[in-house]
Design a protein around this motif. Structure first.
Motif, PDB file in Angstrom:
ATOM      1  N   HIS A 166       0.838  -1.199   0.000  1.00 35.18           N
ATOM      2  CA  HIS A 166       0.000   0.000   0.000  1.00 35.18           C
ATOM      3  C   HIS A 166       0.874   1.250   0.000  1.00 35.18           C
ATOM      4  CE1 HIS A 166      -3.512  -2.479   0.564  1.00 35.18           C
ATOM      5  NE2 HIS A 166      -2.941  -3.052   1.619  1.00 35.18           N
ATOM      6  N   GLN A 167       0.240   2.399  -0.182  1.00 37.36           N
ATOM      7  CA  GLN A 167       0.940   3.678  -0.215  1.00 37.36           C
ATOM      8  C   GLN A 167       0.444   4.551   0.935  1.00 37.36           C
ATOM      9  OE1 GLN A 167      -0.205   5.017  -4.078  1.00 37.36           O
ATOM     10  NE2 GLN A 167       1.341   3.807  -5.121  1.00 37.36           N
ATOM     11  N   PRO A 168       1.018   4.379   2.135  1.00 41.15           N
ATOM     12  CA  PRO A 168       0.567   5.176   3.269  1.00 41.15           C
ATOM     13  C   PRO A 168       1.160   6.581   3.268  1.00 41.15           C
ATOM     14  CG  PRO A 168       2.284   3.701   3.990  1.00 41.15           C
ATOM     15  CD  PRO A 168       2.014   3.384   2.536  1.00 41.15           C
ATOM     16  N   THR A 169       0.395   7.523   3.799  1.00 46.71           N
ATOM     17  CA  THR A 169       0.841   8.890   3.992  1.00 46.71           C
ATOM     18  C   THR A 169       0.616   9.249   5.456  1.00 46.71           C
ATOM     19  OG1 THR A 169       0.258   9.515   1.737  1.00 46.71           O
ATOM     20  CG2 THR A 169       0.471  11.301   3.330  1.00 46.71           C
ATOM     21  N   ALA A 170       1.675   9.722   6.124  1.00 53.20           N
ATOM     22  CA  ALA A 170       1.565  10.097   7.531  1.00 53.20           C
ATOM     23  C   ALA A 170       0.896  11.459   7.667  1.00 53.20           C
ATOM     24  CB  ALA A 170       2.943  10.130   8.178  1.00 53.20           C
ATOM     25  N   PHE A 171      -0.026  11.547   8.603  1.00 49.26           N
ATOM     26  CA  PHE A 171      -0.668  12.809   8.956  1.00 49.26           C
ATOM     27  C   PHE A 171      -0.451  12.984  10.450  1.00 49.26           C
ATOM     28  CE2 PHE A 171      -4.156  15.484  10.391  1.00 49.26           C
ATOM     29  CZ  PHE A 171      -4.181  16.470   9.428  1.00 49.26           C
ATOM     30  N   SER A 172       0.369  13.951  10.814  1.00 51.89           N
ATOM     31  CA  SER A 172       0.657  14.163  12.233  1.00 51.89           C
ATOM     32  C   SER A 172       1.038  15.611  12.471  1.00 51.89           C
ATOM     33  CB  SER A 172       1.793  13.251  12.689  1.00 51.89           C
ATOM     34  OG  SER A 172       3.012  13.648  12.095  1.00 51.89           O
ATOM     35  N   ARG A 173       1.026  15.994  13.734  1.00 57.34           N
ATOM     36  CA  ARG A 173       1.385  17.373  14.062  1.00 57.34           C
ATOM     37  C   ARG A 173       2.829  17.665  13.654  1.00 57.34           C
ATOM     38  NH1 ARG A 173       0.207  18.333  20.008  1.00 57.34           N
ATOM     39  NH2 ARG A 173       0.559  16.107  20.154  1.00 57.34           N
TER      40      ARG A 173
END
Length: 64
Positions: free
Chosen positions: A25-32
């Motif tokens: 899969h192609q994950p993208t991190a979303f974080s502060r």
């Protein structure tokens, strides 16, 4: 599959990111720390655009 992972730079989120990548899969991190905050609706909606799924692992962690 493109997957947005909230809290993707944290302990749990990092493990999820690695597992998703290992499965192709192609994950993208979303974080502060990556410039995102789940409390900012417009920013979250923009990050989710074009994603096939979202995994929510973000949390506010502090010492009680």
């Amino acid at each position: 599959m493109r997957v947005l992972v909230t809290g993707g730079t944290g302990y749990l989120g990092g493990a999820i990111m690695r597992a998703l990548t290992a499965r192709g899969h192609q994950p993208t991190a979303f974080s502060r720390t990556a410039g995102g905050d789940v409390r900012q609706r417009d920013v979250l909606l923009a990050a989710a655009r074009g994603m096939d799924a979202i995994v929510h692992s973000a949390a506010l962690v502090s010492t009680w």
